[in-house]
Design an enzyme around this catalytic site. Sequence first.
Site, PDB file in Angstrom:
ATOM      1  N   LYS A   1       4.973 -10.274   9.173  1.00 30.50           N
ATOM      2  CA  LYS A   1       4.442  -9.280  10.114  1.00 30.50           C
ATOM      3  C   LYS A   1       2.907  -9.352  10.187  1.00 30.50           C
ATOM      4  O   LYS A   1       2.310  -9.233  11.260  1.00 30.50           O
ATOM      5  CB  LYS A   1       4.888  -7.902   9.644  1.00 30.50           C
ATOM      6  CG  LYS A   1       4.287  -6.941  10.435  1.00 30.50           C
ATOM      7  CD  LYS A   1       4.669  -5.726  10.956  1.00 30.50           C
ATOM      8  CE  LYS A   1       3.478  -4.927  11.264  1.00 30.50           C
ATOM      9  NZ  LYS A   1       2.879  -4.329  10.124  1.00 30.50           N
TER      10      LYS A   1
ATOM     11  N   HIS B   1       9.228  -3.582   3.455  1.00 31.02           N
ATOM     12  CA  HIS B   1       8.828  -3.798   2.062  1.00 31.02           C
ATOM     13  C   HIS B   1      10.051  -4.113   1.193  1.00 31.02           C
ATOM     14  O   HIS B   1       9.992  -4.973   0.323  1.00 31.02           O
ATOM     15  CB  HIS B   1       8.158  -2.543   1.506  1.00 31.02           C
ATOM     16  CG  HIS B   1       6.901  -2.118   2.212  1.00 31.02           C
ATOM     17  ND1 HIS B   1       6.840  -0.991   2.994  1.00 31.02           N
ATOM     18  CD2 HIS B   1       5.665  -2.667   2.244  1.00 31.02           C
ATOM     19  CE1 HIS B   1       5.616  -0.853   3.470  1.00 31.02           C
ATOM     20  NE2 HIS B   1       4.881  -1.860   3.042  1.00 31.02           N
TER      21      HIS B   1
ATOM     22  N   VAL C   1      10.900  -7.434   9.553  1.00 30.41           N
ATOM     23  CA  VAL C   1      12.025  -6.503   9.658  1.00 30.41           C
ATOM     24  C   VAL C   1      11.696  -5.506  10.765  1.00 30.41           C
ATOM     25  O   VAL C   1      10.575  -4.982  10.840  1.00 30.41           O
ATOM     26  CB  VAL C   1      12.275  -5.781   8.321  1.00 30.41           C
ATOM     27  CG1 VAL C   1      13.382  -4.752   8.453  1.00 30.41           C
ATOM     28  CG2 VAL C   1      12.619  -6.799   7.240  1.00 30.41           C
TER      29      VAL C   1
ATOM     30  N   MET D   1       0.841  -1.200   0.000  1.00 35.51           N
ATOM     31  CA  MET D   1       0.000   0.000   0.000  1.00 35.51           C
ATOM     32  C   MET D   1       0.881   1.256   0.000  1.00 35.51           C
ATOM     33  O   MET D   1       0.426   2.338   0.368  1.00 35.51           O
ATOM     34  CB  MET D   1      -0.934  -0.011   1.203  1.00 35.51           C
ATOM     35  CG  MET D   1      -1.907  -1.186   1.175  1.00 35.51           C
ATOM     36  SD  MET D   1      -3.419  -0.911   2.090  1.00 35.51           S
ATOM     37  CE  MET D   1      -2.803  -0.652   3.731  1.00 35.51           C
TER      38      MET D   1
HETATM   39  P1  AMP Z   1       1.424  -3.016   3.490  1.00 37.06           P
HETATM   40  O1  AMP Z   1       1.965  -1.964   2.569  1.00 37.06           O
HETATM   41  O2  AMP Z   1       1.410  -2.606   4.923  1.00 37.06           O
HETATM   42  O3  AMP Z   1       0.131  -3.611   2.987  1.00 37.06           O
HETATM   43  O4  AMP Z   1       2.480  -4.209   3.448  1.00 37.06           O
HETATM   44  C1  AMP Z   1       2.856  -4.805   2.228  1.00 37.06           C
HETATM   45  C2  AMP Z   1       3.611  -6.062   2.530  1.00 37.06           C
HETATM   46  O5  AMP Z   1       4.787  -5.757   3.292  1.00 37.06           O
HETATM   47  C3  AMP Z   1       2.794  -7.053   3.369  1.00 37.06           C
HETATM   48  O6  AMP Z   1       3.020  -8.369   2.873  1.00 37.06           O
HETATM   49  C4  AMP Z   1       3.363  -6.875   4.746  1.00 37.06           C
HETATM   50  O7  AMP Z   1       3.243  -8.029   5.553  1.00 37.06           O
HETATM   51  C5  AMP Z   1       4.824  -6.595   4.421  1.00 37.06           C
HETATM   52  N1  AMP Z   1       5.464  -5.917   5.561  1.00 37.06           N
HETATM   53  C6  AMP Z   1       5.018  -4.813   6.208  1.00 37.06           C
HETATM   54  N2  AMP Z   1       5.819  -4.524   7.254  1.00 37.06           N
HETATM   55  C7  AMP Z   1       6.782  -5.478   7.275  1.00 37.06           C
HETATM   56  C8  AMP Z   1       7.914  -5.731   8.121  1.00 37.06           C
HETATM   57  N3  AMP Z   1       8.200  -4.962   9.170  1.00 37.06           N
HETATM   58  N4  AMP Z   1       8.685  -6.802   7.835  1.00 37.06           N
HETATM   59  C9  AMP Z   1       8.391  -7.617   6.782  1.00 37.06           C
HETATM   60  N5  AMP Z   1       7.349  -7.423   5.950  1.00 37.06           N
HETATM   61  C10 AMP Z   1       6.564  -6.367   6.187  1.00 37.06           C
END
Ligand code: AMP
Length: 291
Positions: A150, A38, A177, A31
């Site tokens: 996460k 990411h 992470v 997002m």
């Molecule tokens: P989002 O933009 O929050 O929808 O996240 C996109 C992807 O990044 C999702 O698969 C999340 O699980 C992953 N993600 C977000 N934060 C972390 C993190 N701290 N470590 C690893 N993956 C992450």
Amino acid sequence: MTRVIREIREVREYVEMLKRNRFSLGFVPTMGALHDGHCSLMRQSFRENDRTAVSIYVNPLQFLPGEDFEKYPRQFECDLARCEEEKVDIVFAPTVAAMQPLGRSTVVKVEGVSHEYEGRVRPGHFDGVATVVSSLFNVVQPTRAYFGQKDYQQTVVLRRMVRDLHVPVDLVICPIVRDPDGLAMSSRNVYLSADDRAEALRLARAIVAGERAVQSGETSGDRLRAILRDAMSSPRADVTIDYADVVHPDTLVPIQSIESRAVLIAVLRVGRVRLLDNAIVAAPGAPSGGA
Ligand code: AMP
């Protein structure tokens, strides 16, 4: 050079070209408001595929009324620069109008594993996630798709969806992470004040305390739940525990006694921000392994 694509038609042309050349495609749905979490997904995709695509799409379907859809951090230029650094080939950044047909009638609902935890606190959230991820899969047709541990429950929901609908994609789940202080990175961490952040660390410490207890031989679900809750509780009235549990890695059913693997999952609310964290644990002697 990273190419930005906004039209579904253009992604399809690109995918056709990859297929003609028998190139594999790794896909990282996001997002935006990109951080090192990411980027770790992008790096893993880069290592494992001929080409990597990242989507940046703030999906309205997965926000409930009253949640932060309008004010969710949007920073496209900065995100694009990060994708360029990571040598991402394609950034797919569609408009809501392009992704959402007028009068949408189809919802992808994953029963069972969507209902508890995030699904209980945010009813309908996983329908929004599963619906948009299946649309994205149909557009991008990746060989592999990368998700972060996460959002543990999300990985379980999507694994089920891919299995049930025979979606031809391999899901790859990447480790959490963290910032140097231990807090799991999240786009929503920008909402935290310095004081809030100190409170938020209770969550990361609780997860570590739970992991250590399991390593020392604790297998009782109830005792582990108590360890998590103790470490998360705060004197601040606006710091509250949404849930803290020990569950089966595939079914998310609470565990009474860990026999092999389990997941510690917890959510702490600090003011208006909800923070998620988890860890996969294995009873001493049981085979360990990632998500
Ligand atoms: P989002 O933009 O929050 O929808 O996240 C996109 C992807 O990044 C999702 O698969 C999340 O699980 C992953 N993600 C977000 N934060 C972390 C993190 N701290 N470590 C690893 N993956 C992450």
